[in-house]
Design a protein around this motif. Structure first.
Motif, PDB file in Angstrom:
ATOM      1  N   ALA A  14       0.705  -1.146  -0.085  1.00 37.85           N
ATOM      2  CA  ALA A  14      -0.024   0.156   0.056  1.00 37.85           C
ATOM      3  C   ALA A  14       0.993   1.405   0.050  1.00 37.85           C
ATOM      4  CB  ALA A  14      -0.836  -0.016   1.173  1.00 37.85           C
ATOM      5  N   PRO A  15       1.436   1.686  -1.135  1.00 40.15           N
ATOM      6  CA  PRO A  15       2.335   2.766  -1.112  1.00 40.15           C
ATOM      7  C   PRO A  15       1.459   4.140  -0.710  1.00 40.15           C
ATOM      8  CG  PRO A  15       1.798   1.981  -3.398  1.00 40.15           C
ATOM      9  CD  PRO A  15       1.212   0.948  -2.546  1.00 40.15           C
ATOM     10  N   PRO A  16       2.070   5.113  -0.524  1.00 41.56           N
ATOM     11  CA  PRO A  16       1.589   6.436  -0.557  1.00 41.56           C
ATOM     12  C   PRO A  16       0.620   6.860  -1.713  1.00 41.56           C
ATOM     13  CG  PRO A  16       3.780   6.568   0.545  1.00 41.56           C
ATOM     14  CD  PRO A  16       3.558   5.362  -0.278  1.00 41.56           C
ATOM     15  N   HIS A  17      -0.354   7.451  -1.484  1.00 39.42           N
ATOM     16  CA  HIS A  17      -1.294   7.952  -2.959  1.00 39.42           C
ATOM     17  C   HIS A  17      -0.262   8.540  -3.795  1.00 39.42           C
ATOM     18  CE1 HIS A  17      -4.694   8.740  -5.550  1.00 39.42           C
ATOM     19  NE2 HIS A  17      -4.236  10.165  -5.242  1.00 39.42           N
ATOM     20  N   GLY A  18      -0.319   8.244  -4.993  1.00 40.83           N
ATOM     21  CA  GLY A  18       0.501   9.033  -6.130  1.00 40.83           C
ATOM     22  C   GLY A  18       1.876   8.231  -6.234  1.00 40.83           C
ATOM     23  N   ASP A  19       2.211   7.408  -5.444  1.00 36.99           N
ATOM     24  CA  ASP A  19       3.790   7.022  -5.497  1.00 36.99           C
ATOM     25  C   ASP A  19       3.497   5.414  -6.057  1.00 36.99           C
ATOM     26  OD1 ASP A  19       4.734   9.157  -4.632  1.00 36.99           O
ATOM     27  OD2 ASP A  19       5.181   8.416  -2.469  1.00 36.99           O
ATOM     28  N   ALA A  20       4.641   5.161  -6.806  1.00 37.36           N
ATOM     29  CA  ALA A  20       4.913   3.802  -7.212  1.00 37.36           C
ATOM     30  C   ALA A  20       5.382   2.895  -6.251  1.00 37.36           C
ATOM     31  CB  ALA A  20       5.769   3.743  -8.227  1.00 37.36           C
ATOM     32  N   PRO A  21       4.884   1.569  -5.861  1.00 39.75           N
ATOM     33  CA  PRO A  21       5.080   0.739  -4.997  1.00 39.75           C
ATOM     34  C   PRO A  21       6.627   0.502  -5.085  1.00 39.75           C
ATOM     35  CG  PRO A  21       4.018  -0.440  -6.444  1.00 39.75           C
ATOM     36  CD  PRO A  21       3.810   0.940  -6.757  1.00 39.75           C
ATOM     37  N   ILE A  22       7.217   0.210  -3.863  1.00 41.66           N
ATOM     38  CA  ILE A  22       8.526  -0.187  -3.776  1.00 41.66           C
ATOM     39  C   ILE A  22       8.613  -1.663  -4.216  1.00 41.66           C
ATOM     40  CG2 ILE A  22      10.532  -0.752  -2.377  1.00 41.66           C
ATOM     41  CD1 ILE A  22       9.745   1.907  -0.708  1.00 41.66           C
ATOM     42  N   GLU A  23       9.613  -1.965  -4.928  1.00 40.76           N
ATOM     43  CA  GLU A  23       9.634  -3.646  -5.373  1.00 40.76           C
ATOM     44  C   GLU A  23      11.124  -3.894  -5.569  1.00 40.76           C
ATOM     45  OE1 GLU A  23       7.928  -6.831  -8.596  1.00 40.76           O
ATOM     46  OE2 GLU A  23       7.428  -4.851  -8.844  1.00 40.76           O
ATOM     47  N   TRP A  24      11.521  -4.865  -4.791  1.00 41.02           N
ATOM     48  CA  TRP A  24      13.082  -5.156  -4.747  1.00 41.02           C
ATOM     49  C   TRP A  24      12.944  -6.729  -4.921  1.00 41.02           C
ATOM     50  CZ3 TRP A  24      14.114  -2.919   0.726  1.00 41.02           C
ATOM     51  CH2 TRP A  24      14.353  -1.644   0.657  1.00 41.02           C
ATOM     52  N   VAL A  25      13.796  -7.152  -5.869  1.00 48.08           N
ATOM     53  CA  VAL A  25      14.201  -8.430  -5.758  1.00 48.08           C
ATOM     54  C   VAL A  25      15.748  -8.536  -5.154  1.00 48.08           C
ATOM     55  CG1 VAL A  25      14.736 -10.598  -7.381  1.00 48.08           C
ATOM     56  CG2 VAL A  25      12.774  -8.947  -7.674  1.00 48.08           C
ATOM     57  N   LEU A  26      15.650  -9.245  -4.068  1.00 48.47           N
ATOM     58  CA  LEU A  26      17.049  -9.282  -3.317  1.00 48.47           C
ATOM     59  C   LEU A  26      17.919 -10.684  -3.664  1.00 48.47           C
ATOM     60  CD1 LEU A  26      15.814  -7.372  -0.183  1.00 48.47           C
ATOM     61  CD2 LEU A  26      17.234  -6.326  -2.174  1.00 48.47           C
ATOM     62  N   LEU A  27      18.901 -10.574  -3.950  1.00 47.75           N
ATOM     63  CA  LEU A  27      19.764 -12.207  -3.968  1.00 47.75           C
ATOM     64  C   LEU A  27      20.617 -12.196  -3.037  1.00 47.75           C
ATOM     65  CD1 LEU A  27      20.500 -12.351  -7.945  1.00 47.75           C
ATOM     66  CD2 LEU A  27      18.549 -13.372  -6.511  1.00 47.75           C
ATOM     67  N   THR A  28      20.579 -13.206  -2.209  1.00 45.01           N
ATOM     68  CA  THR A  28      21.503 -13.378  -1.037  1.00 45.01           C
ATOM     69  C   THR A  28      21.949 -14.781  -0.918  1.00 45.01           C
ATOM     70  OG1 THR A  28      21.622 -13.348   1.272  1.00 45.01           O
ATOM     71  CG2 THR A  28      19.460 -13.869   0.317  1.00 45.01           C
ATOM     72  N   SER A  29      23.166 -14.893  -0.525  1.00 49.15           N
ATOM     73  CA  SER A  29      23.990 -16.302   0.022  1.00 49.15           C
ATOM     74  C   SER A  29      23.539 -16.488   1.384  1.00 49.15           C
ATOM     75  CB  SER A  29      25.382 -16.159  -0.068  1.00 49.15           C
ATOM     76  OG  SER A  29      25.811 -15.040   0.768  1.00 49.15           O
ATOM     77  N   GLU A  30      22.575 -15.831   2.031  1.00 49.23           N
ATOM     78  CA  GLU A  30      22.141 -16.315   3.237  1.00 49.23           C
ATOM     79  C   GLU A  30      20.997 -17.295   2.818  1.00 49.23           C
ATOM     80  OE1 GLU A  30      23.179 -15.211   6.415  1.00 49.23           O
ATOM     81  OE2 GLU A  30      24.678 -14.504   5.258  1.00 49.23           O
ATOM     82  N   PRO A  31      20.787 -18.408   4.041  1.00 45.84           N
ATOM     83  CA  PRO A  31      19.733 -19.383   3.658  1.00 45.84           C
ATOM     84  C   PRO A  31      18.303 -18.370   4.083  1.00 45.84           C
ATOM     85  CG  PRO A  31      20.996 -19.904   5.715  1.00 45.84           C
ATOM     86  CD  PRO A  31      21.761 -18.731   4.988  1.00 45.84           C
ATOM     87  N   VAL A  32      17.343 -18.794   3.405  1.00 43.79           N
ATOM     88  CA  VAL A  32      16.057 -18.278   3.549  1.00 43.79           C
ATOM     89  C   VAL A  32      15.064 -19.215   3.526  1.00 43.79           C
ATOM     90  CG1 VAL A  32      14.419 -16.403   2.685  1.00 43.79           C
ATOM     91  CG2 VAL A  32      16.790 -16.119   2.386  1.00 43.79           C
TER      92      VAL A  32
END
Length: 179
Positions: A14-32
């Motif tokens: 739910a981004p602020p009105h008029g703003d594009a949503p933040i979208e990240w694809v994070l690559l990590t060597s940490e186990p998830v």
């Protein structure tokens, strides 16, 4: 020559009105494996901006790269001096820009405040009766040549100002000692 990575996909629901949503694809060597693991990866990434600002404080505010040191020993000695100074710059700027004004005691003690008042008085730059960290940041930046009409102080003038302030503090302490 292979590396296993996990991907964490983050979308702002739910981004602020008029703003594009933040979208990240994070690559990590940490186990998830869990939501907690993914949250930790996101928190580490969010810290990236503060880390970037710290390195700007070190490189620009402390003028580390312009020192043109050529030996490992020289670099290490310079870092021993400049790492704490960069940290102090980062804290001063970060707290000085806080949405809620913080009392000056978060960055200066009583004696330092008195010294800053005297240094700024010479420049006809008075501090308010109850200064905040922002007032201290702007005052220290003024010692470095910052002009208030130019917007918030950058690392260069803040670094110059803090260096001048700390030099004056050393002189202040030396003058108070009996010879």
């Amino acid at each position: 020559p292979t590396l296993s990575v996990c991907a964490v996909h983050v979308v702002e629901p739910a981004p602020p009105h008029g703003d594009a949503p933040i979208e990240w694809v994070l690559l990590t060597s940490e186990p998830v494996q869990t939501v907690e693991d993914a949250t930790a990866v996101v928190d580490h990434y969010r810290a990236r901006w503060m880390i970037e600002e710290y390195f700007k404080a070190l490189k620009t505010g402390c003028a580390f790269e312009s020192r043109q040191l050529t030996t490992y020993a020289g670099l290490v000695r310079a870092l021993a001096v400049f790492i704490p100074l960069a940290w102090r710059l980062l804290v001063l700027r970060h707290l000085g820009r806080a949405a809620t004004p913080l009392p000056i005691t978060h960055c200066l003690n009583h004696e330092q405040l008195l010294l800053l008042r005297r240094l700024l008085h010479q420049r006809r730059y008075p501090l308010p009766p109850r200064p905040t960290v922002r007032d201290a940041m702007l005052g220290i930046a003024a010692l470095g040549g910052h002009i208030t009409n130019n917007g918030p102080p950058g690392w260069l003038v803040l670094g110059r100002g803090l260096t001048r302030f700390l030099d004056a503090e050393v002189g202040w302490h030396l003058a108070q000692r009996e010879m």
